[in-house]
Design a protein around this motif. Structure first.
Motif, PDB file in Angstrom:
ATOM      1  N   THR A 202       0.819  -1.213   0.000  1.00  0.00           N
ATOM      2  CA  THR A 202       0.000   0.000   0.000  1.00  0.00           C
ATOM      3  C   THR A 202       0.852   1.262   0.000  1.00  0.00           C
ATOM      4  O   THR A 202       0.529   2.236  -0.687  1.00  0.00           O
ATOM      5  CB  THR A 202      -0.938  -0.002   1.217  1.00  0.00           C
ATOM      6  N   LEU A 203       1.961   1.243   0.728  1.00  0.00           N
ATOM      7  CA  LEU A 203       2.786   2.452   0.878  1.00  0.00           C
ATOM      8  C   LEU A 203       3.293   2.967  -0.461  1.00  0.00           C
ATOM      9  O   LEU A 203       3.288   4.174  -0.725  1.00  0.00           O
ATOM     10  CB  LEU A 203       3.967   2.159   1.805  1.00  0.00           C
ATOM     11  N   PHE A 204       3.739   2.078  -1.342  1.00  0.00           N
ATOM     12  CA  PHE A 204       4.379   2.481  -2.590  1.00  0.00           C
ATOM     13  C   PHE A 204       3.453   2.391  -3.799  1.00  0.00           C
ATOM     14  O   PHE A 204       3.899   2.514  -4.940  1.00  0.00           O
ATOM     15  CB  PHE A 204       5.617   1.611  -2.848  1.00  0.00           C
ATOM     16  N   SER A 205       2.171   2.170  -3.579  1.00  0.00           N
ATOM     17  CA  SER A 205       1.225   2.092  -4.697  1.00  0.00           C
ATOM     18  C   SER A 205       0.912   3.487  -5.221  1.00  0.00           C
ATOM     19  O   SER A 205       1.157   4.497  -4.553  1.00  0.00           O
ATOM     20  CB  SER A 205      -0.058   1.392  -4.247  1.00  0.00           C
ATOM     21  N   ASN A 206       0.389   3.548  -6.426  1.00  0.00           N
ATOM     22  CA  ASN A 206       0.048   4.834  -7.031  1.00  0.00           C
ATOM     23  C   ASN A 206      -0.958   5.614  -6.195  1.00  0.00           C
ATOM     24  O   ASN A 206      -0.929   6.848  -6.153  1.00  0.00           O
ATOM     25  CB  ASN A 206      -0.520   4.615  -8.437  1.00  0.00           C
ATOM     26  N   ALA A 207      -1.832   4.902  -5.492  1.00  0.00           N
ATOM     27  CA  ALA A 207      -2.901   5.566  -4.745  1.00  0.00           C
ATOM     28  C   ALA A 207      -2.397   6.223  -3.464  1.00  0.00           C
ATOM     29  O   ALA A 207      -2.967   7.220  -3.017  1.00  0.00           O
ATOM     30  CB  ALA A 207      -4.013   4.558  -4.426  1.00  0.00           C
ATOM     31  N   TYR A 208      -1.331   5.695  -2.858  1.00  0.00           N
ATOM     32  CA  TYR A 208      -0.897   6.181  -1.543  1.00  0.00           C
ATOM     33  C   TYR A 208       0.537   6.662  -1.514  1.00  0.00           C
ATOM     34  O   TYR A 208       1.052   6.979  -0.438  1.00  0.00           O
ATOM     35  CB  TYR A 208      -1.061   5.062  -0.498  1.00  0.00           C
ATOM     36  N   LEU A 209       1.208   6.735  -2.642  1.00  0.00           N
ATOM     37  CA  LEU A 209       2.616   7.128  -2.643  1.00  0.00           C
ATOM     38  C   LEU A 209       2.816   8.557  -2.143  1.00  0.00           C
ATOM     39  O   LEU A 209       3.842   8.859  -1.522  1.00  0.00           O
ATOM     40  CB  LEU A 209       3.193   6.974  -4.059  1.00  0.00           C
ATOM     41  N   ALA A 210       1.853   9.437  -2.395  1.00  0.00           N
ATOM     42  CA  ALA A 210       2.015  10.844  -2.015  1.00  0.00           C
ATOM     43  C   ALA A 210       1.695  11.106  -0.553  1.00  0.00           C
ATOM     44  O   ALA A 210       1.862  12.241  -0.092  1.00  0.00           O
ATOM     45  CB  ALA A 210       1.131  11.721  -2.901  1.00  0.00           C
ATOM     46  N   GLU A 211       1.252  10.128   0.195  1.00  0.00           N
ATOM     47  CA  GLU A 211       0.884  10.363   1.595  1.00  0.00           C
ATOM     48  C   GLU A 211       2.090  10.218   2.508  1.00  0.00           C
ATOM     49  O   GLU A 211       2.990   9.385   2.263  1.00  0.00           O
ATOM     50  CB  GLU A 211      -0.214   9.373   2.014  1.00  0.00           C
ATOM     51  N   ASP A 212       2.122  10.997   3.585  1.00  0.00           N
ATOM     52  CA  ASP A 212       3.155  10.941   4.625  1.00  0.00           C
ATOM     53  C   ASP A 212       4.548  10.945   3.985  1.00  0.00           C
ATOM     54  O   ASP A 212       4.813  11.705   3.056  1.00  0.00           O
ATOM     55  CB  ASP A 212       2.942   9.707   5.516  1.00  0.00           C
ATOM     56  N   GLY A 213       5.420  10.083   4.461  1.00  0.00           N
ATOM     57  CA  GLY A 213       6.767   9.995   3.907  1.00  0.00           C
ATOM     58  C   GLY A 213       6.962   8.797   3.015  1.00  0.00           C
ATOM     59  O   GLY A 213       8.089   8.296   2.891  1.00  0.00           O
ATOM     60  N   ASN A 214       5.893   8.319   2.370  1.00  0.00           N
ATOM     61  CA  ASN A 214       5.987   7.107   1.551  1.00  0.00           C
ATOM     62  C   ASN A 214       6.942   7.299   0.378  1.00  0.00           C
ATOM     63  O   ASN A 214       7.798   6.439   0.103  1.00  0.00           O
ATOM     64  CB  ASN A 214       4.603   6.720   1.040  1.00  0.00           C
ATOM     65  N   ALA A 215       6.820   8.407  -0.346  1.00  0.00           N
ATOM     66  CA  ALA A 215       7.699   8.638  -1.493  1.00  0.00           C
ATOM     67  C   ALA A 215       9.145   8.803  -1.053  1.00  0.00           C
ATOM     68  O   ALA A 215      10.071   8.294  -1.708  1.00  0.00           O
ATOM     69  CB  ALA A 215       7.222   9.879  -2.258  1.00  0.00           C
ATOM     70  N   ALA A 216       9.395   9.490   0.078  1.00  0.00           N
ATOM     71  CA  ALA A 216      10.762   9.653   0.571  1.00  0.00           C
ATOM     72  C   ALA A 216      11.363   8.313   0.973  1.00  0.00           C
ATOM     73  O   ALA A 216      12.551   8.042   0.728  1.00  0.00           O
ATOM     74  CB  ALA A 216      10.760  10.616   1.753  1.00  0.00           C
ATOM     75  N   LEU A 217      10.555   7.431   1.596  1.00  0.00           N
ATOM     76  CA  LEU A 217      11.042   6.101   1.953  1.00  0.00           C
ATOM     77  C   LEU A 217      11.390   5.298   0.699  1.00  0.00           C
ATOM     78  O   LEU A 217      12.422   4.600   0.661  1.00  0.00           O
ATOM     79  CB  LEU A 217       9.987   5.373   2.781  1.00  0.00           C
ATOM     80  N   ALA A 218      10.553   5.384  -0.339  1.00  0.00           N
ATOM     81  CA  ALA A 218      10.835   4.656  -1.578  1.00  0.00           C
ATOM     82  C   ALA A 218      12.128   5.149  -2.218  1.00  0.00           C
ATOM     83  O   ALA A 218      12.950   4.354  -2.700  1.00  0.00           O
ATOM     84  CB  ALA A 218       9.662   4.822  -2.538  1.00  0.00           C
ATOM     85  N   LEU A 219      12.351   6.463  -2.246  1.00  0.00           N
ATOM     86  CA  LEU A 219      13.594   6.996  -2.806  1.00  0.00           C
ATOM     87  C   LEU A 219      14.800   6.578  -1.968  1.00  0.00           C
ATOM     88  O   LEU A 219      15.880   6.305  -2.514  1.00  0.00           O
ATOM     89  CB  LEU A 219      13.509   8.519  -2.888  1.00  0.00           C
ATOM     90  N   ALA A 220      14.638   6.528  -0.643  1.00  0.00           N
ATOM     91  CA  ALA A 220      15.747   6.103   0.201  1.00  0.00           C
ATOM     92  C   ALA A 220      16.101   4.637  -0.029  1.00  0.00           C
ATOM     93  O   ALA A 220      17.273   4.250   0.071  1.00  0.00           O
ATOM     94  CB  ALA A 220      15.387   6.326   1.671  1.00  0.00           C
ATOM     95  N   LEU A 221      15.102   3.821  -0.366  1.00  0.00           N
ATOM     96  CA  LEU A 221      15.365   2.401  -0.600  1.00  0.00           C
ATOM     97  C   LEU A 221      15.910   2.128  -1.995  1.00  0.00           C
ATOM     98  O   LEU A 221      16.831   1.315  -2.167  1.00  0.00           O
ATOM     99  CB  LEU A 221      14.072   1.592  -0.383  1.00  0.00           C
ATOM    100  N   LEU A 222      15.360   2.795  -3.001  1.00  0.00           N
ATOM    101  CA  LEU A 222      15.681   2.461  -4.392  1.00  0.00           C
ATOM    102  C   LEU A 222      16.595   3.466  -5.068  1.00  0.00           C
ATOM    103  O   LEU A 222      17.058   3.196  -6.188  1.00  0.00           O
ATOM    104  CB  LEU A 222      14.378   2.338  -5.203  1.00  0.00           C
ATOM    105  N   GLY A 223      16.848   4.594  -4.464  1.00  0.00           N
ATOM    106  CA  GLY A 223      17.637   5.622  -5.133  1.00  0.00           C
ATOM    107  C   GLY A 223      19.074   5.708  -4.678  1.00  0.00           C
ATOM    108  O   GLY A 223      19.722   6.753  -4.882  1.00  0.00           O
ATOM    109  N   GLN A 224      19.633   4.646  -4.091  1.00  0.00           N
ATOM    110  CA  GLN A 224      21.001   4.669  -3.614  1.00  0.00           C
ATOM    111  C   GLN A 224      22.004   4.270  -4.690  1.00  0.00           C
ATOM    112  O   GLN A 224      23.208   4.411  -4.489  1.00  0.00           O
ATOM    113  CB  GLN A 224      21.141   3.722  -2.409  1.00  0.00           C
TER     114      GLN A 224
END
Length: 394
Positions: A202-224
């Motif tokens: 749910t956190l990284f889905s298109n529907a909820y990515l913009a909520e809270d720090g979900n997008a920042a967490l995804a970038l921290a995991l995949l953008g290294q």
């Protein structure tokens, strides 16, 4: 002077509710057909999406196209593979291997896919995957909003998230975004590879990515790293051979089938043996003859016991009507009115005089039944007397 409007009689037409109800029923059926046709057209025009949860090419609410596009905007080369062979060949030293729970792969195929990768991120997980990786298991409970609260530097600027499910870390595994009961992210560096597990369906889905720090967490995991090899598990790429479940025949011992056939043969033989022992059936007449008078008296006693005067009167009138019709030369299907009119003509009395006897209401008590029976008997006697008088005159 009487006008035309005054002499017009009111309409005697009765409403027809049945026709209205029938029309409403047909309207309901037509509306149902139209609704079904509309749903069919919608399904045909917009078939269900073939993309799975967190598919980097999925545009629906459960897809992850938004996350893939954000990574590309940050300069990360995102490559999507649906073949584990192609994904493994694309991995190099500066690559992050990303995938959801690879339930379509065997443990050997998953280990082979992960072997050349130095950094691995699982965006969703399961109990079997957690046990295979040796990173922990699911934990009960949930958290409303948590920060990283761990030593991982990449999560310093993520902020807070609302995890869907918590994971209980195994010994030596770092837990982030949680408390003592469980965490949302598990990190393992013990095997030489940086492996991260998060339940981000749910956190990284298109529907909820913009909520809270979900997008920042995804970038921290995949953008290294500069490249992301995103493997999408599919049934077309599975290496697990389908095994049909054991049938009843597979589970049955070999001696059962011959025993069943032997029992069937024995049953057929016993049926043939016992069926012909006494010979064919012989028709035999009953030795007792039941007289009509006994049947009549039995029915009369039942009627008297029930106290049903109306039923007894109806039987008496039907019998009198049949006898009168036969004596007056009428058919057996003559109605009560026809018999009453014919009897009135024979007796020389006005028509309608006998309607109360042959077609009127029936008595409801015993005194009325007695009077009614006497009236029928007198009528039959009077008709019979006229017939005898006519024969004597001839």
């Amino acid at each position: 002077m009487t006008t035309a409007e005054e002499i017009v009689e009111p309409s005697t037409a009765e409403p027809r509710p049945r026709r209205v109800r029938g029309l409403l029923g047909w309207v309901a059926v037509a509306a149902l057909v139209l609704v079904v046709a509309w749903v069919g057209l919608q399904v045909t025009a917009n078939p269900p999406s073939a993309t799975r949860s967190l598919d980097p090419e999925g545009r629906n609410g459960v897809g992850a196209l938004a996350l893939a596009e954000i990574l590309r905007d940050q300069g990360v080369d995102v490559q999507v593979f649906r073949s584990r062979t192609d994904a493994r060949a694309a991995i190099d030293d500066d690559t992050t291997l990303v995938m959801t729970n690879p339930y379509t792969l065997s443990d050997e195929a998953l280990a082979e896919l992960m072997s050349p990768a130095d950094r691995i991120v699982f965006l969703s997980t399961g109990s079997h995957l957690l046990g295979e990786l040796g990173m922990g298991d699911y934990a009960p409970g949930n958290l409303d909003s948590v920060d990283a609260d761990c030593a991982a530097r990449e999560f310093a600027d993520v902020g807070s998230i609302r995890p869907d499910r918590l994971l209980e870390p195994a010994e030596g595994v770092m837990a982030c975004f949680g408390d003592d009961d469980g965490a949302a992210v598990l990190i393992d560096d013990t095997d030489g590879a940086h492996t991260t597990v998060v339940d981000g369906t749910t956190l990284f889905s298109n529907a909820y990515l913009a909520e809270d720090g979900n997008a920042a967490l995804a970038l921290a995991l995949l953008g290294q790293t500069e490249r992301v090899v995103w493997y999408v598990p599919t049934l077309a790429d599975t290496d697990i051979e389908a095994q049909s479940p054991d049938t009843l025949g597979d589970l049955t011992p070999g001696w059962v089938t011959p025993a069943i056939l032997l029992l069937i043969a024995a049953g057929i033989a016993a049926a043939l043996w016992r069926g012909q022992r006494f010979g064919p059936l012989v028709a035999e007449t009953l030795p007792v003859t039941v007289r009509a008078s006994e049947t009549m008296h039995g029915r009369a006693r039942l009627t008297a016991k029930a106290g049903d005067a109306a039923h007894a009167a109806r039987v008496l009138r039907e019998g009198s009507q049949r006898r009168l019709a036969r004596r007056l030369g009428l058919t057996a299907r003559a109605t009560s009115d026809e018999v009453a009119d014919a009897a009135s003509d024979r007796l020389g009395i006005p028509r309608g005089t006998l309607q109360s006897v042959l077609a009127g209401p029936l008595p409801l008590d015993d005194p009325g039944l007695i009077e009614f029976a006497r009236a029928l008997a007198d009528l039959e006697a009077a008709v019979e007397k006229t017939l005898r008088t006519r024969r004597s005159d001839e």
